[in-house]
Design an enzyme around this catalytic site. Structure first.
Site, PDB file in Angstrom:
ATOM      1  N   GLU A  32       0.848  -1.194   0.000  1.00 25.39           N
ATOM      2  CA  GLU A  32       0.000   0.000   0.000  1.00 25.39           C
ATOM      3  C   GLU A  32       0.884   1.244   0.000  1.00 25.39           C
ATOM      4  O   GLU A  32       1.742   1.391   0.873  1.00 25.39           O
ATOM      5  CB  GLU A  32      -0.929   0.019   1.216  1.00 25.39           C
ATOM      6  N   HIS A 443     -49.229  -0.065   4.635  1.00 22.63           N
ATOM      7  CA  HIS A 443     -49.764   1.286   4.510  1.00 22.63           C
ATOM      8  C   HIS A 443     -49.606   2.017   5.832  1.00 22.63           C
ATOM      9  O   HIS A 443     -49.853   1.425   6.892  1.00 22.63           O
ATOM     10  CB  HIS A 443     -51.245   1.226   4.120  1.00 22.63           C
TER      11      HIS A 443
END
Length: 461
Positions: A32, A443
């Site tokens: 890295e 709902h």
């Protein structure tokens, strides 16, 4: 003398997820050159969304009056925000990841902090040391694209790498770009009280998205910050006015835009060009992307690539999926697993939030299929009333003869969550009539937006 490994992984984003327990009997090197963990955790998806959420809360406070709430405040404590995001979350995670890979807990893994370059076939050099490997995985990600007019001018500018770590919140900011990164940061900083000006060469924002989305979002954006659309930057300089250090960009129509901070958000460039790839037999595309086949294999024997370094999708969830496929393929050369690029969804965490999957309407009509389209407004469902939403919508595009979903595009609150059901509909080839009527929709939940959109599609049989 070279050090040999069974596997070398370059990049600690999604590539770092490859060496699981099934690799314990193999010698592995991880390299890295930057901050451990890659773009997403350090300067991309995760910290930006922590800023986005903070901006959403601030915006709700500022707009509380529309709900009948008397509220004040909503000012951002910039130092506290940075500490919450980076001091308490991001930096400790990155540092812990580096310590884990560099420590004794994974004895078969050697961590190299430096930049890797090919010197030959499956041979890399890092910090003056030569590494050889049976197999190499290139997961080197990408970086911000900086236009020559800015780079050559020598003016100071920000990118996603450092804009969230500024010493102070500026009063003014200019953003170059009209894509995802640009509009996310424009929404964040405008919600924080910054006077934002955005410059984009296209006449609309988010040009690559469905036309309904880009057009309607562009209108919403104009209510939040200043846009110079269809414009490019021809020059840039720094100057001091009234004791304030400013960056001034000159547009191609002669307009000058001055601000305390300049953020360049004009897309990303893959890091393939940093690898001396040709010396390792690895071909690159014109845009620096590493050439791979459907299994992640590069043009060099034993060398693989994944994520932003090679993928057409600059998305963390795609990079993670590709990493899983490559991990399998490294161990099972006779049973290769292909990359899955079917029905890849995306989320844009601007304001309003946007999500999408599948075809745009233009793509669907160009495919020759019989097409049916339904645009369902948030303002026409009960929970949309509760939110007092006036701009959100769901657009579904389907094959009118097969009743199969071709594409879905949502702009409004929780769009990136709502899109998942539409991903499921495409991946599992669901009949949309059955999807709409074969199950309950609670709902008055926001999912009724999808239910009503499905019911509004017109099928031929």
């Amino acid at each position: 003398m070279a050090t040999h490994y069974d596997l070398v992984i370059v990049g600690t984003g999604s590539g770092n997820s490859i060496p699981g327990p099934e690799f314990d009997d193999k010698s592995v090197a991880i390299i890295e050159k930057g901050v451990f963990g890659g773009t997403c955790i350090n300067v991309g998806c995760i910290p930006t969304k922590m800023y986005v959420y903070t901006a959403d809360v601030a915006r709700e406070i500022h707009e509380a009056g529309r709900y009948g709430i008397s509220a004040s405040g909503g000012e951002v404590d910039w130092d506290a925000l940075k500490e919450r995001v980076f001091g308490r979350r991001i930096d400790p995670i990155s540092e812990a990841g580096r310590a884990y890979r560099a420590g004794d807990e994974t004895p078969n893994i050697t961590f190299y902090d430096g930049e890797a370059r090919f010197t030959g076939e499956r041979t890399l050099e890092v910090n003056g040391e030569t590494l050889t490997a049976d197999q190499i995985v290139l997961a080197t990600g990408g970086r911000s694209r900086i236009p020559d007019v800015i780079a050559d001018s020598g003016v100071r500018y920000r990118t996603n790498v450092d804009v969230m770590r500024m010493d102070r919140l500026p009063r003014t900011m200019t953003i170059l770009g009209g894509g995802i990164i640009a509009v996310e940061f424009a929404a964040v900083f405008s919600a924080f009280g910054v006077d934002v000006t955005l410059v984009n060469r296209s006449p609309v924002l988010l040009r690559g998205r469905d036309a309904t989305v880009s057009e309607r979002f562009t209108a919403c954006a104009a209510e939040q910050w200043t846009n110079h659309l269809g414009r490019t930057v021809s020059a840039a300089r720094e100057e001091t006015r009234d004791g304030r250090d400013l960056v001034v960009v000159t547009l191609d129509d002669g307009t000058e835009v001055a601000s305390e901070e300049l953020l360049v958000a004009m897309g990303r460039v893959p890091n393939g060009d940093t690898l001396d790839a040709a010396r390792g037999g690895v071909e690159l595309r014109d845009d620096n992307r590493i050439v791979v086949d459907g299994y992640g294999r590069t043009t060099a024997e034993g060398v693989w690539s994944l994520g932003d370094a090679s993928s057409p999708y600059e998305l963390k969830h795609v990079a993670n999926a590709e990493a899983r496929a490559v991990a399998h393929n490294l161990l099972h050369p006779d049973d290769l697993r292909p990359f899955n690029h079917e029905a890849v969804p995306g989320g844009i965490f601007t304001h309003p939030q946007i999500a999408y999957v599948g075809m745009t309407e233009e793509e669907a009509r160009a495919s020759g299929r019989p097409v049916t389209v339904k645009v369902q407004e948030y303002s026409d469902v009960a929970y949309g009333w509760a939110m007092e939403d006036t701009t959100g919508f769901c657009k579904l595009i389907a094959d009118s003869s097969t009743r199969r979903l071709l594409g879905a595009h949502i702009m409004g609150p929780q769009a990136a969550t709502l899109i998942q059901l539409m991903v499921t509909a495409i991946v599992f080839d669901l009949d949309l009539t059955e999807l709409a009527r074969g199950q309950y929709w609670p709902h008055p939940a926001l999912t009724e937006l999808l239910e009503n959109a499905l019911l509004g599609l017109e099928f031929t049989d």
